[in-house]
Design an enzyme around this catalytic site. Structure first.
Site, mmCIF file in Angstrom:
data_model
loop_
_atom_site.group_PDB
_atom_site.id
_atom_site.type_symbol
_atom_site.label_atom_id
_atom_site.label_comp_id
_atom_site.label_asym_id
_atom_site.label_seq_id
_atom_site.Cartn_x
_atom_site.Cartn_y
_atom_site.Cartn_z
ATOM 1 N N SER A 144 0.859 -1.185 0.000
ATOM 2 C CA SER A 144 0.000 0.000 0.000
ATOM 3 C C SER A 144 0.891 1.229 0.000
ATOM 4 C CB SER A 144 -0.870 0.017 1.260
ATOM 5 O OG SER A 144 -1.458 1.289 1.445
ATOM 6 N N TYR A 157 -2.432 -0.852 10.073
ATOM 7 C CA TYR A 157 -2.426 -1.205 8.648
ATOM 8 C C TYR A 157 -1.108 -0.774 8.002
ATOM 9 C CZ TYR A 157 -3.927 -1.228 3.744
ATOM 10 O OH TYR A 157 -4.025 -1.451 2.391
HETATM 11 N N1 LIG Z 1 -8.698 -0.701 -1.925
HETATM 12 C C1 LIG Z 1 -7.718 0.150 -1.603
HETATM 13 O O1 LIG Z 1 -7.936 1.374 -1.562
HETATM 14 C C2 LIG Z 1 -6.323 -0.381 -1.330
HETATM 15 C C3 LIG Z 1 -5.294 0.568 -1.200
HETATM 16 C C4 LIG Z 1 -4.002 0.120 -0.949
HETATM 17 C C5 LIG Z 1 -3.744 -1.243 -0.814
HETATM 18 N N2 LIG Z 1 -4.765 -2.144 -0.940
HETATM 19 C C6 LIG Z 1 -4.441 -3.559 -0.779
HETATM 20 O O2 LIG Z 1 -4.899 -4.298 -1.882
HETATM 21 C C7 LIG Z 1 -5.172 -5.636 -1.460
HETATM 22 C C8 LIG Z 1 -6.555 -6.022 -1.948
HETATM 23 O O3 LIG Z 1 -7.492 -5.188 -1.281
HETATM 24 P P1 LIG Z 1 -8.936 -4.856 -1.895
HETATM 25 O O4 LIG Z 1 -9.040 -3.407 -1.985
HETATM 26 O O5 LIG Z 1 -9.194 -5.708 -3.077
HETATM 27 O O6 LIG Z 1 -9.820 -5.297 -0.636
HETATM 28 P P2 LIG Z 1 -11.055 -6.284 -0.529
HETATM 29 O O7 LIG Z 1 -11.475 -6.186 0.905
HETATM 30 O O8 LIG Z 1 -12.036 -5.985 -1.595
HETATM 31 O O9 LIG Z 1 -10.383 -7.712 -0.814
HETATM 32 C C9 LIG Z 1 -9.498 -8.309 0.086
HETATM 33 C C10 LIG Z 1 -9.654 -9.817 -0.010
HETATM 34 O O10 LIG Z 1 -8.760 -10.426 0.958
HETATM 35 C C11 LIG Z 1 -9.485 -11.459 1.595
HETATM 36 N N3 LIG Z 1 -8.965 -11.732 2.930
HETATM 37 C C12 LIG Z 1 -9.050 -10.940 4.023
HETATM 38 N N4 LIG Z 1 -8.504 -11.561 5.076
HETATM 39 C C13 LIG Z 1 -8.072 -12.767 4.643
HETATM 40 C C14 LIG Z 1 -7.420 -13.863 5.281
HETATM 41 N N5 LIG Z 1 -7.138 -13.847 6.578
HETATM 42 N N6 LIG Z 1 -7.121 -14.945 4.532
HETATM 43 C C15 LIG Z 1 -7.433 -14.982 3.205
HETATM 44 N N7 LIG Z 1 -8.063 -13.989 2.562
HETATM 45 C C16 LIG Z 1 -8.362 -12.890 3.283
HETATM 46 C C17 LIG Z 1 -10.912 -10.942 1.674
HETATM 47 O O11 LIG Z 1 -11.856 -11.985 1.915
HETATM 48 C C18 LIG Z 1 -11.072 -10.290 0.318
HETATM 49 O O12 LIG Z 1 -11.550 -11.187 -0.657
HETATM 50 C C19 LIG Z 1 -5.034 -5.650 0.062
HETATM 51 O O13 LIG Z 1 -3.787 -6.199 0.417
HETATM 52 C C20 LIG Z 1 -5.107 -4.192 0.426
HETATM 53 O O14 LIG Z 1 -4.442 -3.901 1.635
HETATM 54 C C21 LIG Z 1 -6.054 -1.736 -1.203
#
Ligand SMILES: NC(=O)c1ccc[n+]([C@@H]2O[C@H](COP(=O)([O-])OP(=O)(O)OC[C@H]3O[C@@H](n4cnc5c(N)ncnc54)[C@H](O)[C@@H]3O)[C@@H](O)[C@H]2O)c1
Length: 261
Positions: A144, A157
């Site tokens: 991130s 986080y």
């Molecule tokens: N959306 C944003 O703004 C953003 C920004 C920076 C980084 N990210 C990163 O991108 C990645 C994807 O996030 P996203 O936005 O698609 O979020 P999201 O919540 O839509 O998807 C995250 C997925 O991870 C799964 N997950 C959570 N805990 C888990 C566990 N213990 N074991 C297995 N699976 C698990 C969830 O079930 C979900 O399907 C993450 O690592 C997040 O930190 C997202």
């Protein structure tokens, strides 16, 4: 970015967090390109939705909590037994924990580190052990922009993502002699359930784009929130042979929100 339709044809790619958001978009793109995909996630409904869309012979879904090392080891072993050697790995699973340091409880802190940092460690360790024996492979871990830019109310986080970034860079160094690449993609605000949950708790799309001076947060110079596919394009590039001389890289995909610092 347009990518060759067959770039991942026949490749076995393991994706964590594949039931939702960025991970699900990545799994779908890989399947469209002819890859064999092992999709791991804690959310069985999201995995079931992916399964109904796809040729079952090219997709293995398993409900796995990535903070559970033994469960990850078992899923990786089953993935290779079912779909063959894993050629590429993308660790996308993650959770967002909001809260000021003075308000966070021990369980919130531990869970965030266990899933975000521990999950990447468990999955990379299990898969990289096998890649090292074969002396080939590529890994992308999703961190991130909060890994390097402080955010009020996001300490757990941000700390977990800083761990992901530096774990990945050290791993990349260890794997280089085997011809295995390991890179990081660091998204900024991206339109997924994780982001929308923040918008339901007081933030908003507009506030994220324009910035918020009282919390020392710049806006997004490009004036928009990323789509999941914006992030997927960068992951696919770094997983692909087109990035064959790139390793240890941290690619920020945030519309300029952290001034690339
Ligand atoms: N959306 C944003 O703004 C953003 C920004 C920076 C980084 N990210 C990163 O991108 C990645 C994807 O996030 P996203 O936005 O698609 O979020 P999201 O919540 O839509 O998807 C995250 C997925 O991870 C799964 N997950 C959570 N805990 C888990 C566990 N213990 N074991 C297995 N699976 C698990 C969830 O079930 C979900 O399907 C993450 O690592 C997040 O930190 C997202």
């Amino acid at each position: 970015m347009s990518t060759p339709d067959t770039e991942f044809q026949g490749q076995h790619v393991l994706v964590t967090g594949a039931a939702g958001g960025i991970g699900a978009a990545l799994a779908r793109r890989l399947l469209q390109q002819g890859a064999r995909v092992t999709a791991l996630d804690a959310d069985d409904a999201g995995l079931a939705a992916l399964q109904t869309e796809t040729d079952a012979s090219r997709l293995l879904t398993r409900v796995v909590d990535v903070s559970d090392a033994a469960a990850v080891d078992a899923a990786v072993a089953e993935a290779e037994a079912t779909l063959g050697p894993i050629d590429r790995l993308a660790c996308v699973a993650g959770v967002l924990q909001m809260g000021r340091v003075i308000d966070l409880d021990d369980a919130q802190w531990s869970r965030t580190l266990a899933i975000n940092a521990g999950g990447v460690f468990h999955t990379c360790r299990a898969v990289a052990r096998r890649m090292v024996e074969r002396r080939r492979g590529a890994i992308v871990n999703v961190s991130s922009n909060a890994a390097t830019t402080p955010r009020a109310g996001m300490a757990a986080y941000a700390a977990s993502k800083a761990a992901v970034t530096q774990l990945s860079r050290c791993l990349a160094l260890e794997l280089a002699e085997y011809g295995i690449r390991c890179n990081v993609v660091s998204p900024g605000s991206t339109d997924t359930e994780m982001q929308r949950a923040m918008w339901r708790q007081g933030s908003s799309r507009e506030a994220v784009i324009s910035g918020h001076a009282p919390s020392h947060r710049l806006g997004i110079p490009l004036g928009k929130i990323a789509t999941p596919d914006d992030i997927v394009d960068s992951i696919l590039f770094l997983l692909s042979d087109r990035a064959g001389h790139i390793t240890l890289h941290d690619l920020r995909v945030d519309g300029g929100a952290t001034l690339d610092q």
